[in-house]
Motif scaffolding. Structure first.
Motif, short mmCIF file in Angstrom:
data_model
loop_
_atom_site.label_atom_id
_atom_site.label_comp_id
_atom_site.label_asym_id
_atom_site.label_seq_id
_atom_site.Cartn_x
_atom_site.Cartn_y
_atom_site.Cartn_z
N ARG A 365 2.01 28.27 -34.80
CA ARG A 365 1.60 27.29 -33.80
C ARG A 365 2.82 26.65 -33.13
NH1 ARG A 365 -0.34 22.13 -36.48
NH2 ARG A 365 1.94 22.10 -36.72
N ASP A 366 3.82 26.31 -33.95
CA ASP A 366 5.02 25.69 -33.38
C ASP A 366 5.71 26.64 -32.40
OD1 ASP A 366 4.54 23.45 -34.89
OD2 ASP A 366 5.96 24.00 -36.50
N LEU A 367 5.80 27.92 -32.75
CA LEU A 367 6.43 28.88 -31.85
C LEU A 367 5.64 29.01 -30.55
CD1 LEU A 367 8.61 30.96 -31.25
CD2 LEU A 367 7.22 32.67 -32.45
N ILE A 368 4.32 29.05 -30.66
CA ILE A 368 3.48 29.15 -29.45
C ILE A 368 3.64 27.89 -28.61
CG2 ILE A 368 1.09 29.23 -28.64
CD1 ILE A 368 0.50 31.04 -31.08
N ASN A 369 3.71 26.72 -29.25
CA ASN A 369 3.92 25.48 -28.49
C ASN A 369 5.27 25.50 -27.78
OD1 ASN A 369 1.46 24.35 -29.16
ND2 ASN A 369 2.27 23.25 -30.96
N ASP A 370 6.29 26.05 -28.46
CA ASP A 370 7.60 26.17 -27.82
C ASP A 370 7.52 27.07 -26.59
OD1 ASP A 370 8.80 24.50 -29.59
OD2 ASP A 370 9.77 26.07 -30.78
N LEU A 371 6.80 28.18 -26.72
CA LEU A 371 6.66 29.09 -25.57
C LEU A 371 5.92 28.40 -24.43
CD1 LEU A 371 5.75 32.38 -27.48
CD2 LEU A 371 7.86 31.95 -26.19
N LEU A 372 4.89 27.62 -24.76
CA LEU A 372 4.15 26.90 -23.72
C LEU A 372 5.04 25.84 -23.06
CD1 LEU A 372 0.67 26.44 -25.45
CD2 LEU A 372 1.23 27.95 -23.54
N ASP A 373 5.83 25.11 -23.88
CA ASP A 373 6.75 24.13 -23.31
C ASP A 373 7.75 24.79 -22.38
OD1 ASP A 373 5.66 21.89 -24.43
OD2 ASP A 373 7.03 21.79 -26.13
N MET A 374 8.26 25.95 -22.79
CA MET A 374 9.23 26.66 -21.96
C MET A 374 8.60 27.07 -20.63
SD MET A 374 12.43 27.45 -22.43
CE MET A 374 12.83 27.00 -20.76
N THR A 375 7.36 27.49 -20.67
CA THR A 375 6.65 27.87 -19.44
C THR A 375 6.48 26.66 -18.53
OG1 THR A 375 5.45 29.61 -20.62
CG2 THR A 375 4.55 28.88 -18.51
N ARG A 376 6.12 25.51 -19.11
CA ARG A 376 5.95 24.29 -18.30
C ARG A 376 7.29 23.84 -17.70
NH1 ARG A 376 3.04 22.59 -23.15
NH2 ARG A 376 0.79 22.96 -22.86
N ILE A 377 8.35 23.96 -18.46
CA ILE A 377 9.68 23.58 -17.96
C ILE A 377 10.05 24.43 -16.76
CG2 ILE A 377 12.15 23.62 -18.51
CD1 ILE A 377 11.34 22.77 -21.38
N GLU A 378 9.84 25.74 -16.87
CA GLU A 378 10.20 26.65 -15.77
C GLU A 378 9.32 26.40 -14.55
OE1 GLU A 378 9.84 30.43 -17.69
OE2 GLU A 378 11.99 30.54 -18.07
N ALA A 379 8.06 25.96 -14.78
CA ALA A 379 7.16 25.70 -13.65
C ALA A 379 7.33 24.29 -13.10
CB ALA A 379 5.70 25.91 -14.10
N GLY A 380 8.15 23.46 -13.76
CA GLY A 380 8.36 22.09 -13.31
C GLY A 380 7.19 21.18 -13.61
N THR A 381 6.35 21.52 -14.61
CA THR A 381 5.16 20.72 -14.91
C THR A 381 5.21 20.12 -16.31
OG1 THR A 381 3.97 22.71 -15.65
CG2 THR A 381 3.73 22.06 -13.34
#
Length: 781
Positions: A365-381
């Motif tokens: 779960r933590d790894l998936i959350n990290d991947l989601l955070d990384m996606t939000r960072i790249e999208a500026g959201t």
């Protein structure tokens, strides 16, 4: 005889005027710099008519005033004219007159046509339009003749003749200036390109242009002047398979000798020292109107960054696959063991297997959350919700969470006393610290010490995490915070997504993060900054969660000028600024910037890099006083060279699209704080009163005034804005925060007490002045 003498005198005067006119026309034609030409036209018009004063205006393609320049006026007189309330309208009226204007009293005339109160006293006056082949170019004005009370009809005629001759020179100067700006813009654009560009002149066999990237790839030191094509003979060339090729086999030669267009040919350039650069080369021949080969334009793209990115991407995918496979293997193994056991497992074994399954699921779960955070960072959201909070309580919370997860390390905290609170999202800052603690642990031996320190760094608070671990090679430091970077220490994922997420969170707050290491075996230090609030924390918080319930910041009163031709971006930024309490002034026309600076007096400017027909660099060159307030560049390009150029020019910051509202507001707040800090370094002094903004003290006749914190904050806000009236609402929102609006009596009560402590007579105040029906203002020093 008398008649002959008169005719002779008139003839000599006419010859003198013609000679003066010829000399004036020659003088203004000697230069093509527009400012120089305008000044020479104004000076020559004054000399030809014997006037004390002269001015010249030019108009743009839309008929609006463009340039205004004076001759013969002192600096004080020029300021008086420029600061005249309806000066633009007055010059618009004068330039719109189709026929020459000759009057004996300029001030009386402009007063009669609706422009009263004009100074200085000009006296007699002439104006004549400057007309070119395509219409009006501008207008010349002269005033106050030296030798008589009025200008003559001959003065009007010679000014008209001179104006008609000046038109061609002005048009040529304007075209030359436009051409020079276009060439400079093109050169700047090509120089900023990440692709190397070479232009070969076929006749001379020289490179007549080589941009910065091309010079870097070919290692050419010369920045200006032609470069001989023979310089390529110093290098060797190979195919990707390692086979050598000659200079004649390069795309340059194919385009030069055969006029062929070569697209995307892969060539490895080998330098004399043995270093290699893999490039993608294209060459295009350009022919003259006669069909002869004139130039060859070649592009060189360094493939090394793409190869590095591809390698890092492969390593990243391998890391993610490894991180997901390991917990899945444990989960599947535990489940299979319980299901296939020949005898029922006892309850203790079942609890152990369930514990393993739960822990491994949490890791996934933590790894998936990290991947989601990384996606939000790249999208500026990426979502952050900043509130005022104490650094010490946040560090303590992160430390406790880290140690409670089973890590056997000593975490020592050292922070400067009386640090100001910071403006941040508690949960996100704890996440940053936890990631840094985990990275330090992954690269250090158990029971080693992890040190945390915090100190004031300008308008930010800097927090550092230092370990005693394996350290990092200096050449790998710039890659640490990239998404695809993978460390090569004991834990292959120790510098994986965590640091890239840290960077995204910190930058969303308007801060920066970086790393330092002296090399292998010498440990590493990671430092990040968070915007600081003004008031220091005098005592540590008793409850680590107490800051979460604090009220949001007070509504701002700063005006932000936004210049962007993207209407969707304008709406987004205006909405973000308005919700945050700023006053947003938006425009898509760079030509309006100077006018808006005067009329709106913004506290900060958001300036888009690429604008219609120009760019941010040219806007600042054209309106240099723009940099009197913080300017934040906004661009879809984050090239290091562009960022460096913007900051060298004087920009306060550089933000890359797309960005989140939180990041935008954090960067604006940081820039305004830096501006306020630099502006308030000098104390406010008036009479016996001195307010020192750095020590937060006020003294009257050398004696410290015993002010409460609120009274000092009220006094400093007034003195910071000395000479400017602050309304009751502004003072309530700034000093007491939201929810205090409408309580004007509170302001009056504090002002009464403040005046009493300063010895300021309320009936005849010296320091704090009452502005009827508005509020108060501090007297200008």
């Amino acid at each position: 005889m008398a008649e002959i003498d008169r005719l002779r005198a008139e003839n000599e005067m006419l010859q003198d005027r013609l000679s003066g006119l010829t000399e004036a026309i020659r003088h203004i034609s000697e230069d093509l710099d527009l400012d120089t030409v305008l000044q020479r036209v104004a000076d020559s018009a004054r000399a030809l008519t014997g006037a004390r004063y002269a001015a010249i205006t030019t108009i743009d393609s839309a008929g609006g005033l463009q340039d205004l320049l004076f001759s013969g006026l002192t600096a004080a007189q020029q300021n008086t004219v420029v600061s005249y309330d309806t000066g633009i309208e007055l010059f618009t009226y004068l330039s719109g007159l189709r026929d020459p204007l000759r009057i004996t009293d300029f001030v009386a005339h402009v007063d009669s046509v609706g422009f009263p109160g004009f100074e200085p006293q000009i006296g007699a006056f002439i104006s004549a339009q400057i007309r070119g082949r395509d219409g009006q170019v501008g207008t010349i004005y002269v005033g106050k003749p030296r030798d008589s009370a009025d200008f003559t009809h001959e003065d009007v005629e010679i000014l008209e003749v001179f104006a008609s001759q000046a038109a061609l020179t002005l048009v040529n100067a304007q075209r030359y200036g436009d051409e020079q700006r276009s060439r400079a813009d093109l050169e700047a654009f090509v120089n900023a390109s990440p692709v190397g560009v070479l232009v070969v002149d076929v006749a001379s066999q020289n490179f007549v242009m080589a941009n910065r990237e091309a010079r870097r790839i070919a290692r050419v030191d010369r920045e200006h002047g032609p470069i001989p094509l023979a310089i390529l003979e110093q290098l060797r060339y190979k195919r990707l398979d390692g086979s050598e090729i000659s200079l004649e086999d390069l795309p340059f030669d194919a385009a030069l000798s055969g006029g062929e267009t070569v697209q995307a040919e892969e060539v490895v350039i080998v330098h004399p020292d043995g270093s290699e650069v893999a490039t993608l080369i294209s060459a295009t021949p350009i022919r003259s109107d006669d069909g002869d080969l004139a130039t060859v334009i070649a592009t060189l793209q360094d493939m090394s960054p793409l190869e590095d990115m591809e390698r890092l991407r492969a390593e990243f995918l391998a890391m993610v696959s490894h991180e997901l496979r390991a917990p899945l293997t444990s989960i599947k193994g535990s489940a299979a063991t319980m299901r296939s056991s020949p005898i029922p497992p006892d309850p203790a074994e079942i609890r152990q297997f369930f514990r393993i399954i739960e822990e491994q699921a949490d890791d996934m779960r933590d790894l998936i959350n990290d991947l989601l955070d990384m996606t939000r960072i790249e999208a500026g959201t990426l979502s952050v919700s900043p509130v005022p909070m104490d650094v010490g309580s946040v560090v303590e919370q992160a430390k406790n969470a880290f140690l409670s997860s089973g890590h056997r390390y000593s975490v020592e905290i050292d922070r400067t006393p009386n640090l100001p609170r910071v403006w941040g999202d508690r949960q996100r800052i704890v996440q940053v610290l936890h990631n840094l603690f985990s990275n330090a642990a992954a690269n250090s031996s158990e029971w080693s010490t992890i040190s945390v320190s915090a100190s004031l760094d300008g308008t930010h608070v800097a927090i550092s995490v230092t370990d005693e671990g394996t350290g990092i090679d200096p050449e790998r430091l710039p890659l640490l915070f990239t998404k695809f970077f993978r460390g090569d220490g004991r834990d292959p994922s120790s510098y994986g997504l965590g640091l890239a997420i840290c960077r995204g969170i910190v930058e969303a707050h308007g801060g920066r993060i970086w790393a330092h290491s002296s090399g292998r075996g010498r440990g590493a230090q990671f430092t990040f900054t968070i915007p600081a609030l003004d008031e220091p924390v005098m005592a540590p918080a008793h409850d680590v969660h107490s800051d979460q319930s604090e009220s949001p910041a007070a509504t701002k009163v700063e005006r932000i000028l936004v210049v962007d031709d993207d209407l969707q971006a304008l709406r987004f930024v205006r909405s973000t600024l308005t919700k945050a309490g700023y006053a947003a002034i938006v425009t898509s026309e760079p030509s309006e910037v100077e006018h808006l600076l005067d009329s709106e007096m913004p506290h900060l400017v958001l300036l888009d890099l690429l604008l219609p027909g120009t760019d941010a660099f040219e806007v600042i060159r054209r309106v240099p006083r723009l940099l009197e307030v913080p300017v934040i560049f906004v661009s879809g390009r984050g090239d290091d060279q562009l960022v460096a150029k913007a900051l060298e020019l004087g920009a306060a910051d550089y933000i890359v699209k797309p960005f989140s509202p939180t990041e935008l507001l954090a960067r604006i707040a940081a820039a305004l704080r830096r501006q306020a800090q630099s502006r308030h370094a000098e104390p406010y002094r008036l009479g016996d009163l001195t307010v020192d903004f750095l020590t937060h003290t006020a003294t009257v006749a050398g004696q410290t005034a015993n002010l409460t914190p609120t009274e000092y904050k009220l006094l400093s806000e007034l003195c910071i804005n000395a000479g400017r009236a602050l309304s009751y609402e502004q003072l309530l929102e700034t000093i007491w925060g939201e929810g205090s609006s409408g309580d004007a009596q509170r302001v009056r009560t504090f002002i009464k007490d403040l005046r009493a402590k300063l010895g300021d007579d309320a009936r005849n105040p010296t320091y704090i002045l009452t502005v009827p029906n508005i509020g108060y203002q501090a007297a200008a020093p």
